[in-house]
Design an enzyme around this catalytic site. Structure first.
Site, mmCIF file in Angstrom:
data_model
loop_
_atom_site.group_PDB
_atom_site.id
_atom_site.type_symbol
_atom_site.label_atom_id
_atom_site.label_comp_id
_atom_site.label_asym_id
_atom_site.label_seq_id
_atom_site.Cartn_x
_atom_site.Cartn_y
_atom_site.Cartn_z
ATOM 1 N N HIS A 59 0.821 -1.215 0.000
ATOM 2 C CA HIS A 59 0.000 0.000 0.000
ATOM 3 C C HIS A 59 0.853 1.262 0.000
ATOM 4 O O HIS A 59 2.065 1.227 0.289
ATOM 5 C CB HIS A 59 -0.926 0.008 1.221
ATOM 6 C CG HIS A 59 -0.206 0.022 2.535
ATOM 7 N ND1 HIS A 59 0.266 1.177 3.117
ATOM 8 C CD2 HIS A 59 0.132 -0.975 3.395
ATOM 9 C CE1 HIS A 59 0.855 0.905 4.263
ATOM 10 N NE2 HIS A 59 0.793 -0.407 4.449
ATOM 11 N N CYS A 72 3.472 -4.791 6.634
ATOM 12 C CA CYS A 72 3.102 -4.499 5.251
ATOM 13 C C CYS A 72 4.329 -4.029 4.471
ATOM 14 O O CYS A 72 5.414 -3.847 5.024
ATOM 15 C CB CYS A 72 2.029 -3.413 5.215
ATOM 16 S SG CYS A 72 0.438 -3.932 5.930
#
Length: 383
Positions: free
Chosen positions: A311, A328
């Site tokens: 992301h 992440c």
């Protein structure tokens, strides 16, 4: 007549005229037996069959209450037809058939029509299939079937036998039972190796009338198709802070980013893109970090259900320099968009050289590639 039919089969004969010839043509007309026969409350799990005594079947058509045809197979001798699946609950079936007498099937003709209604089920189990009908997905996409209600272990083998995956070109693969991140029962089919780009896939589930145990009976059959798109994959190398995009196995671009910190390192192995979201709120409470943060992110590519994402991280001033996320892989907004556009749902992202020792369960997202082919095959109920 109804009670007799419930105990066995219905025999119907109706002469519609002989061929007028001699020899076998002059013989008696055949007797057509339909099972289950006429009646109500036919037992769930029954299988429809039609038999011609003293002749060969020339036509069999079976339809349910909605007018949908029931598929079946004719025996090599032409005397018996058997439905592919079983009868579903609370349904009405009409069986129309014709046969001709004699060993050569050229004698007098008989026809029959039988109608019966099946029992209702105390509860019904349904499924949700991934990918959806007509969808085009990446080369790492499994067939994933999520059940509404639990499936007893003793019923899994029969359910698995009722499911088929066929493809063009033909691809080897196997079913495996997993526990979805939601806690629901799930069965996935994965190829032995990745799908070839351009593969056409058909999935069928002849589940009507199959008992899943305490979770209930299946009420209908299922069928859907999907296609495999271009061969797009990605590889993340944690120490070098890079994500490399691969097309047909060749690097077509490298993105700088920040993976998980030494405290929360990014999980290793091969992940499958399960979904994507153009705008998303990153909520720390969803991954066990309380109320530490609430951040807005764009171009979010989901790898696991537990929160491993690719992301944009506009708040991070150390992108490509330091691994400082909570697991992440964060990028600039423009780079996150490139990755988002490049990786379709069903493509794979391999994380290499991480310090994480956690193994992602196959049911956490679509993580079927976390296991070797040998490990995966052991998940079948037919082993």
């Amino acid at each position: 007549m109804a009670s007799a039919a419930l105990a066995g089969s219905l025999v119907l004969t109706a002469c519609s005229g002989g061929s007028g010839g001699g020899g076998s043509d002059a013989g008696p007309e055949p007797k057509i037996t339909v099972s289950p026969g006429e009646g109500k409350d036919v037992k769930l799990g029954s299988q429809i069959s039609v038999k011609a005594e003293g002749g060969k079947l020339t036509e069999v058509e079976v339809k349910d209450a909605k007018g949908e045809k029931v598929s079946g197979r004719m025996a090599d001798d032409g005397a018996t037809w058997t439905a592919d699946g079983k009868v579903g609950p609370k349904n009405t079936y009409t069986v129309r058939s014709k046969a001709k007498g004699g060993k050569d099937g050229k004698g007098k003709e008989a026809s029959s029509t039988a109608t019966f209604t099946t029992q209702g089920a105390p509860s019904v189990n349904k499924l949700t299939n991934t990918p959806g009908n007509g969808q085009t997905v990446g080369t790492g996409m499994p067939v994933s079937i999520l059940f509404d209600h639990p499936v007893d272990k003793s019923k899994r083998a029969e359910i698995e036998k009722s499911l088929t995956v066929t493809s063009t070109p033909k691809v080897e693969g196997a079913w495996g039972w997993v526990k979805d991140w939601s806690g629901q029962d799930r069965i996935d089919w994965r190829p032995k190796t990745y799908w070839p780009a351009g593969t056409k896939v058909n999935v069928k589930g002849l589940l009507a009338g199959v008992d899943s145990g305490e979770g209930g009976w299946f009420a209908k059959n299922y069928a859907w198709d999907f296609s495999i798109g271009a061969d797009h994959k990605a590889v993340i190398d944690v120490p070098s802070h890079t994500l490399t995009m691969l097309e047909n196995g060749k690097a077509v671009g490298t993105i700088k980013g920040s993976a998980g910190s030494p405290v929360d390192p990014t999980r290793g192995g091969i992940h499958t893109v399960r979904s994507k979201n153009a705008d998303e709120t990153m909520d720390s409470s969803t991954i066990g970090h309380g109320n530490e943060w609430m951040l807005e992110s764009k171009w979010v590519t989901h790898l696991t259900a537990s929160g491993t994402f690719l992301h944009s991280a506009p708040w991070n001033r150390s992108i490509g320099v330091e691994n400082n996320s909570h697991g992440c892989f964060g990028m600039t907004t423009s780079d996150a968009k490139k990755v988002y556009d490049f990786l379709p749902i069903g493509s794979t992202v391999e994380v290499k050289n991480t310090t994480s020792t956690k193994v992602t369960d196959p049911g956490n997202g679509l993580s079927v590639w976390q296991e070797s082919w040998e490990q995966w095959q052991k998940r079948s109920a037919l082993k």
